[in-house]
Scaffold this active site. Structure first.
Site, PDB file in Angstrom:
ATOM      1  CG  HIS A   1      -1.892   0.984   1.404  1.00  0.00           C
ATOM      2  ND1 HIS A   1      -1.637   2.280   1.779  1.00  0.00           N
ATOM      3  CD2 HIS A   1      -3.231   0.924   1.211  1.00  0.00           C
ATOM      4  CE1 HIS A   1      -2.767   2.971   1.818  1.00  0.00           C
ATOM      5  NE2 HIS A   1      -3.750   2.165   1.478  1.00  0.00           N
TER       6      HIS A   1
ATOM      7  CG  ASP B   1       0.637  -2.296   6.107  1.00  0.00           C
ATOM      8  OD1 ASP B   1      -0.247  -2.260   6.981  1.00  0.00           O
ATOM      9  OD2 ASP B   1       0.501  -1.783   4.975  1.00  0.00           O
TER      10      ASP B   1
ATOM     11  CD  GLN C   1      -6.904  -4.216   4.394  1.00  0.00           C
ATOM     12  OE1 GLN C   1      -7.864  -4.900   4.740  1.00  0.00           O
ATOM     13  NE2 GLN C   1      -7.037  -2.977   3.973  1.00  0.00           N
TER      14      GLN C   1
ATOM     15  CE  LYS D   1      -7.148   0.130   6.378  1.00  0.00           C
ATOM     16  NZ  LYS D   1      -7.781   0.492   5.118  1.00  0.00           N
TER      17      LYS D   1
ATOM     18  CB  CYS E   1      -3.832   3.175  -1.584  1.00  0.00           C
ATOM     19  SG  CYS E   1      -5.079   4.407  -1.284  1.00  0.00           S
TER      20      CYS E   1
HETATM   21  N1  PMP Z   1      -1.724  -0.505   4.698  1.00  0.00           N
HETATM   22  C1  PMP Z   1      -2.735  -1.186   4.151  1.00  0.00           C
HETATM   23  C2  PMP Z   1      -2.487  -2.580   3.647  1.00  0.00           C
HETATM   24  C3  PMP Z   1      -3.992  -0.610   4.040  1.00  0.00           C
HETATM   25  O1  PMP Z   1      -4.999  -1.289   3.475  1.00  0.00           O
HETATM   26  C4  PMP Z   1      -4.186   0.715   4.539  1.00  0.00           C
HETATM   27  C5  PMP Z   1      -5.530   1.390   4.471  1.00  0.00           C
HETATM   28  N2  PMP Z   1      -6.128   1.437   3.209  1.00  0.00           N
HETATM   29  C6  PMP Z   1      -3.100   1.378   5.110  1.00  0.00           C
HETATM   30  C7  PMP Z   1      -1.886   0.738   5.176  1.00  0.00           C
HETATM   31  C8  PMP Z   1      -3.202   2.776   5.624  1.00  0.00           C
HETATM   32  O2  PMP Z   1      -4.104   2.900   6.674  1.00  0.00           O
HETATM   33  P1  PMP Z   1      -4.727   4.309   7.071  1.00  0.00           P
HETATM   34  O3  PMP Z   1      -5.343   4.855   5.818  1.00  0.00           O
HETATM   35  O4  PMP Z   1      -5.738   3.952   8.092  1.00  0.00           O
HETATM   36  O5  PMP Z   1      -3.652   5.172   7.586  1.00  0.00           O
END
Ligand code: PMP
Length: 401
Positions: free
Chosen positions: A120, A197, A200, A223, A359
């Site tokens: 991401h 990370d 998820q 999430k 993203c």
């Molecule tokens: N890493 C992953 C794999 C994600 O799916 C996300 C959220 N879309 C993030 C990082 C970033 O999280 P946040 O937008 O809550 O800061």
């Protein structure tokens, strides 16, 4: 027997959307919230808001106690050794940036930072920009056909110049668990700092930080059925000591004069300014809620629904899965149909799915895709949602093809 979620009624947002004719299948972007969390959020404000860690008065003391109780709950949720290992940030993204600045001193020009091809942007851009600032090499670990980081190639690419490895536990596009244990072992053998990370991964099952043995693990509250505006950075105790302070202001300082200052250790030294007090307290309520559920039943429910989702997609002509998802989500493309057109027609039918690059633009480029549709499940989804999805999909495809 169609699959029903026994937890659906606990989520007013899902019921409200349903009453509006909407079904929500974008849980990997953010999840709906249980009533108990909404009560905690309102309760904090309705019983008298106060700042934390500074006031002597009763509301301040009460807020501090509730805030710190969440830190303990997060530590227990992740099986950290102590709650001091939990820094509460304003989101997962902020936690990645904290690391990329906080660890900056640890690198020399020419050092390598290894990430994977599926990251991401939140676990890519902070490292990419650090690499640009410090003259580092960003090494991208490739994937196999199923969407898993290729361990053979990783073993070649992680070497003595690797100073940091930052990888996702569960891909937000491909829905595959990554071989963390092996990757962390490869990195540890080189003495590299390791970052996972968990944005998820944390949502599905419980993960034990002491067993995982990474240096840092990052996730988001929103999430995990909690409020937005809160992130979690878990650190191994020795790793925590390597971090330089990065945001400066109130509460993170131990001693200050006009010319110099000394800073507090973690966690408070990394929580500059007024933190998201209400959100942190409400995250504690979400964890209480999740902790009260039968975890195995939740996993089973999601797995049964996921199998139906995959079967339904496989049964439709021209629908191609992106990767081979193992859990909770499915990203797909349809031959001859643009994902944005399909998403538009699904939206018109009240079906909330995500379309686009999720993203993860470099991953999409690598896969040769302009974008994909992603359906992601939460514990409150049930088979009626999937039936609506498939009916909507059939109708949209009839119009588009
Ligand atoms: N890493 C992953 C794999 C994600 O799916 C996300 C959220 N879309 C993030 C990082 C970033 O999280 P946040 O937008 O809550 O800061």
């Amino acid at each position: 027997m169609p699959i029903h979620s026994p937890w659906r009624a606990d989520f007013p947002g899902i019921l409200a959307l349903e009453a509006e004719g909407q079904i929500y299948l974008d849980n990997a972007a953010t999840a709906q919230k249980p009533q108990i969390m909404l009560d905690a959020l309102l309760g904090y404000y309705a019983s008298g808001a106060a700042n934390v860690h500074r006031a002597q008065h009763l509301p301040g003391e009460r807020a501090t106690r509730a805030f710190e109780a969440t830190r303990v709950k997060v530590a227990q949720w992740l099986n950290a050794e102590t709650s001091e290992q939990i820094v509460l940030t304003r989101g997962a993204t902020e936690a990645f940036n904290l690391l990329a600045y906080g660890l900056e001193d640890r690198f020399q020009p020419g050092d390598e930072v290894a990430i994977s091809a599926l990251e991401h942007h939140a676990n890519l851009l902070p490292w990419q920009q650090l690499a640009l600032r410090r003259g580092l090499e960003l090494v991208v670990l490739p994937l196999d056909a199923a969407g898993t980081i290729d361990l053979q190639q990783a073993a070649q690419l992680i070497g003595p110049r690797t100073k940091l490895l930052a990888v996702s536990q569960l891909s937000n596009v491909l829905g595959r668990w990554q071989p963390l244990e092996q990757l962390l072992r490869l990195a540890a053998a080189q003495g590299a700092i390791t970052v996972v990370d968990g944005a998820q991964g944390v949502v599905h099952g419980r993960h034990d930080m002491q067993a995982l043995a990474c240096d840092f693990y990052i996730c988001s509250s929103h999430k995990l059925y909690g409020p937005d505006g809160v992130g979690v950075l878990y650190s191994r105790a020795e790793a925590l000591r390597q971090l330089r302070h990065w945001q400066f202001g109130g509460e993170m300082v131990a001693q200050a004069d006009y010319r110099s200052a000394q800073f507090r250790p973690a966690p408070l030294g990394f929580e500059a300014g007024t933190p998201p007090v209400s959100g942190v307290i409400a995250l504690g309520a979400s964890l209480d809620y999740l902790g009260s559920l039968d975890g195995a039943a939740v996993t089973e429910h999601e797995a049964a629904l996921h199998a139906k989702l995959l079967a339904g997609l496989a049964a439709r002509d021209g629908v191609r899965l992106v990767g081979t998802p193992e859990v909770a989500l499915a990203s797909f493309v349809v031959d001859g149909v643009h994902n944005a057109d399909l998403a538009h027609l699904l939206t018109e039918q009240g079906i909330a799915v995500r379309a686009g690059h999720h993203c993860a633009m470099p991953l999409m480029q690598r896969l040769g895709l302009a974008g994909a549709i992603r359906v992601s499940l939460g514990l409150y989804n049930d088979e009626s949602d999937l039936q609506r999805l498939f009916a909507g999909l059939d109708k949209a495809l009839e119009l588009l093809r």
